[in-house]
Design an enzyme around this catalytic site. Structure first.
Site, short mmCIF file in Angstrom:
data_model
loop_
_atom_site.label_atom_id
_atom_site.label_comp_id
_atom_site.label_asym_id
_atom_site.label_seq_id
_atom_site.Cartn_x
_atom_site.Cartn_y
_atom_site.Cartn_z
N SER A 322 -30.91 29.53 -14.00
CA SER A 322 -31.21 29.89 -15.39
C SER A 322 -30.08 29.49 -16.34
O SER A 322 -29.78 28.31 -16.51
CB SER A 322 -31.51 31.39 -15.45
N ASP A 333 -24.85 16.27 -18.70
CA ASP A 333 -25.44 15.30 -19.63
C ASP A 333 -24.45 14.82 -20.69
O ASP A 333 -24.56 13.68 -21.17
CB ASP A 333 -26.68 15.91 -20.31
N LYS A 347 -34.50 27.20 -12.10
CA LYS A 347 -35.24 28.06 -13.03
C LYS A 347 -35.08 27.48 -14.43
O LYS A 347 -34.09 27.69 -15.11
CB LYS A 347 -34.72 29.50 -12.98
#
Length: 419
Positions: A322, A333, A347
């Site tokens: 999460s 990224d 998740k």
């Protein structure tokens, strides 16, 4: 009555008593005979009782149509007449609310009673009465195990260790309910006792633990070696950003030139909390975004005010989930750090908790979240840059020793090469 009328039969009853008994039996027989027609009769009685206004004010195709309400009343009456014990109307209503949420077949969507919601808020605050241990649950077997025991906690005093598998608490089996529900059994009023059964090295043990007020730190930190700092985040709660910034400042003051972020066994927490922390370390840009079922996009961004300009690594495992995956995906990224460990939980959906006026609340899955590059990791997880299974060579019953942790050692190796 004359003597003949008062004469007793063979069972000890008078003829008059026998007649009454037969009449009562006949009535009972008729009631069971007409059970097959109970639905039709109840439909008629219910419609008459609530009035014709239902027909006009409730759409026949709506969830709470007249037909649905009639059936609910029928089921309630059957419970009242035939269930082996009394059930209150409030308990029935709570069952309806919970059942409605369960109809979505989503383990993260829930209805909370007022008591359950209060307990949830305590959990998120990090201040509660419990045993001072972090638990995790295997998503396949539902087995519950301990991943961390806090110093000077009731769990530590009772001899519990990371890696112990919990069988039950007060007779309630851990693998028969959700982790959230089981954790509520572990928590309770300060000074009360619980009996825990657990397994270590194949041996089952039982221990009694007294609950104490536990203030759970979500961040810990230390300087490792060669000016490499280390920050462990166990969850993203209300106070996590403040703890994180204090840890970061302390390490900077000690001369830190690179850093290890440890998110292993971090099950997530609040989106606002992880976004605030990412704003402390990443350059300007979108750190995560969400999309609801209509495709509406919501961006969460960082500015460039407090970028952490130094080499970094992120440690993850199968329990990193999460909000912790939001952190991991953003660092990856933005190409700001190397991710090391094993594939994360996966998740990639967002829950929103909506309090209701009566003190209850519902938690709904309202959106999917996407990493800055547009990847939704729901059910997939994040593959680390360097795949490495944990091999801890230290004594699990003693204090944690980072020099015995092969994943930390790999992080140090990577950072030394980038300094």
């Amino acid at each position: 009555m004359n003597d003949e009328q008062n004469q007793e039969n063979e069972s000890g009853q008078t003829e008059e008593q026998e007649a009454r008994a037969k009449l009562k039996a006949e009535k009972k027989k008729k009631r069971h005979t007409f059970l097959a027609g109970f639905v039709s009769a109840l439909v008629l009685v219910t419609i008459i009782g609530i009035g014709l206004s239902l027909v006009f004010h409730i759409s026949p195709s709506g969830f709470l149509s007249a037909k649905t309400q009639t059936k609910l009343n029928m089921l309630s009456s059957i419970i009242d007449d035939y269930y082996y014990k009394d059930v209150s109307d409030s308990a029935k209503a709570t069952g309806l609310y919970k059942g409605l949420m369960e109809s979505m077949d989503d383990p993260y969507t829930e209805y909370y009673t007022p008591k359950e919601y209060r307990e949830l808020m305590v959990s998120l605050s990090g201040d509660y009465a419990g045993i001072g241990a972090v638990l995790t649950q295997d998503k396949d077997t539902k087995a519950v195990s301990i991943v961390q025991v806090y110093d000077d906690s009731p769990a530590k005093k009772a001899g519990l260790q990371a890696g112990d598998t919990i069988v039950s608490v007060d007779g309630n089996e851990a693998d028969q309910e959700s982790l959230d529900d089981f954790v509520q059994r572990v928590r309770g009023k300060k000074g009360t006792k619980l009996t825990m059964v657990y397994i270590r090295d194949g041996e089952q043990k039982t221990v009694e633990i007294t609950r104490e007020q536990v203030i759970v730190p979500s961040v810990s930190h230390q300087m490792l070696t060669d000016k490499i700092g280390y920050i462990r985040i166990s969850q993203f709660s209300d106070g996590t950003q403040k703890e994180f910034e204090e840890a970061l400042e302390d390490l900077k003051n000690q001369g830190m030139t690179s850093i290890v972020f440890d998110l292993r066994d971090n099950g997530g927490g609040m989106v606002d909390s992880v976004v605030a922390i990412l704003d402390d370390i990443l350059p300007k840009g979108t750190v995560v975004y969400t999309k609801n079922k209509e495709g509406k996009r919501t961006n969460y961004t960082s500015d460039d005010a407090k970028q952490l300009d130094m080499p970094m690594t992120v440690l993850v495992n199968e329990n990193t989930a999460s909000a912790a995956e939001i952190f991991t995906g953003a660092v990856m990224d933005f190409k700001k750090g190397t991710v090391i460990g094993t594939k994360t939980f996966g998740k990639g959906i967002v829950q929103t908790t909506l309090p209701l006026s009566d003190g209850s609340a519902v938690k709904l899955t309202t959106a999917r979240y996407y990493t800055p590059s547009g990847v939704c990791i729901q059910g997939k997880g994040i593959e680390p840059d360097i795949k490495l299974e944990l091999d801890y060579s230290g004594d699990s019953s003693a204090a944690y020793d980072w020099t015995k942790d092969n994943q930390v050692q790999k992080a140090i190796e990577v950072l030394k090469g980038e300094q």
